[in-house]
Motif scaffolding. Structure first.
Motif, short mmCIF file in Angstrom:
data_model
loop_
_atom_site.label_atom_id
_atom_site.label_comp_id
_atom_site.label_asym_id
_atom_site.label_seq_id
_atom_site.Cartn_x
_atom_site.Cartn_y
_atom_site.Cartn_z
N THR A 69 0.83 -1.20 0.00
CA THR A 69 0.00 0.00 0.00
C THR A 69 0.87 1.26 0.00
N SER A 70 0.26 2.36 -0.44
CA SER A 70 0.94 3.65 -0.47
C SER A 70 0.17 4.66 0.36
N SER A 71 0.83 5.72 0.74
CA SER A 71 0.17 6.78 1.49
C SER A 71 -0.49 7.76 0.53
N LEU A 72 -1.55 8.38 0.99
CA LEU A 72 -2.19 9.44 0.22
C LEU A 72 -1.24 10.63 0.19
N PRO A 73 -0.82 11.09 -1.00
CA PRO A 73 0.15 12.19 -1.05
C PRO A 73 -0.40 13.44 -0.37
N PRO A 74 0.38 14.07 0.52
CA PRO A 74 -0.09 15.28 1.19
C PRO A 74 -0.09 16.48 0.25
N ASN A 75 -0.97 17.42 0.50
CA ASN A 75 -1.06 18.64 -0.31
C ASN A 75 -0.51 19.81 0.49
N SER A 76 0.75 20.12 0.27
CA SER A 76 1.41 21.18 1.03
C SER A 76 0.78 22.54 0.78
N PHE A 77 0.28 22.75 -0.42
CA PHE A 77 -0.34 24.04 -0.76
C PHE A 77 -1.61 24.25 0.05
N ASP A 86 -3.08 27.41 6.95
CA ASP A 86 -2.28 27.99 8.02
C ASP A 86 -2.02 29.48 7.84
N GLY A 87 -2.49 30.04 6.72
CA GLY A 87 -2.30 31.47 6.49
C GLY A 87 -0.90 31.86 6.08
N ARG A 88 -0.16 30.93 5.45
CA ARG A 88 1.20 31.23 5.02
C ARG A 88 1.23 31.69 3.57
N GLU A 89 1.86 32.81 3.33
CA GLU A 89 1.95 33.37 1.98
C GLU A 89 2.61 32.39 1.03
N GLN A 90 2.04 32.28 -0.18
CA GLN A 90 2.55 31.38 -1.20
C GLN A 90 2.80 32.17 -2.49
N ILE A 91 4.06 32.25 -2.89
CA ILE A 91 4.44 32.99 -4.09
C ILE A 91 4.62 32.00 -5.24
N GLY A 92 3.92 32.26 -6.34
CA GLY A 92 3.90 31.30 -7.43
C GLY A 92 4.26 31.89 -8.78
#
Length: 255
Positions: free
Chosen positions: A2-10, A16-22
């Protein structure tokens, strides 16, 4: 096995209210994506609406950027359940759905990314999203890591903004200056003061409701204004525009 469900860091970062520059990506070559993924951006937005990129290229692009600590966002060509289903099965976990005009259309997007009985996403067991059938309980848990962003890009949508932002399952609202400019009667003028004022007002309204707001612009001073207004996920340039500016600048050095 089995594999883990890939986490979504975005999704976690927005929560968490962390700014994301794309950076906006419209060049389908996976080597370009792989290179950009190592440039320090928090997220890359792969655009299948205003490009020739299809689901097969999306898979290749996702694989190319997966080795870097950057979140991949994909924009489907339309708020269409079939197109959205293909991208989700390809392994996209964050989608930016264009041209959402109302709360009903936002709810349709939520349904498209959600399995029954709450939604209408079709169930397929052996896909890249499920790591080819090895993620145990994928159908029951997929929504935990799917992030849905809806794009507001007309005057009519701005009038419905509060209702759109309030839809359960919407993880963020994105403002599209180019289409908003056309809707306001200023096609080709995304930097028009009336358009920018409307976007800043929209960002403040969405943020006040606790919903993350984002946008794309090549106008860097305006992006800083948007940041001050509360924008959390900000696309600061476009891959093709960066390439052209650099090429033109280098050629000008040899005049």
């Amino acid at each position: 096995m089995t594999s883990s469900l890939p986490p979504n860091s975005f999704k976690v970062a927005l929560r968490d209210g962390r700014e994301q520059i794309g950076l906006w990506a419209s060049i389908s070559d996976p080597s370009v994506g792989e290179m950009l993924a190592g440039c320090g951006f928090d997220w890359l937005m792969l655009d299948t609406e205003h490009s020739t990129i299809g689901p097969a290229e999306v898979v290749t692009y996702l694989r190319a950027v997966a080795t870097s600590p950057v979140a991949a966002v994909v924009r489907p060509p339309w708020n269409d359940a079939v197109a959205i289903k293909k991208l989700l099965d390809a392994g996209a976990q964050t989608l930016l759905v264009p041209f959402v005009q109302s709360a009903d259309e936002a709810r349709a997007a939520v349904a498209a990314v959600t399995y029954p009985p709450k939604g209408i996403r079709g169930v397929a067991g052996v896909t890249r999203a499920t790591r080819y059938g090895t993620v145990e309980g994928y159908a029951a848990r997929a929504s935990e890591e799917i992030c849905l962003l809806v794009q507001v890009e007309t005057r009519a949508a701005l009038e419905q903004l509060d209702d759109i932002a309030a839809v359960d399952g919407v993880d963020g609202v994105f403002f599209g200056p180019a289409d908003l400019a056309a809707s306001f009667g200023y096609p080709g003028q995304p930097n028009h003061p009336e358009v920018q004022a409307a976007i800043l007002d929209g960002i403040r309204r969405v943020t006040a409701k606790g919903v993350p707001a984002g946008l794309l612009s090549l106008d860097q001073p305006f992006l800083h204004e948007a940041k001050k207004a509360g924008a959390l996920f900000i696309a600061v340039d476009v891959d093709a525009a960066l390439l052209r500016r650099a090429a033109v600048s280098r050629r000008a050095e040899w005049e």
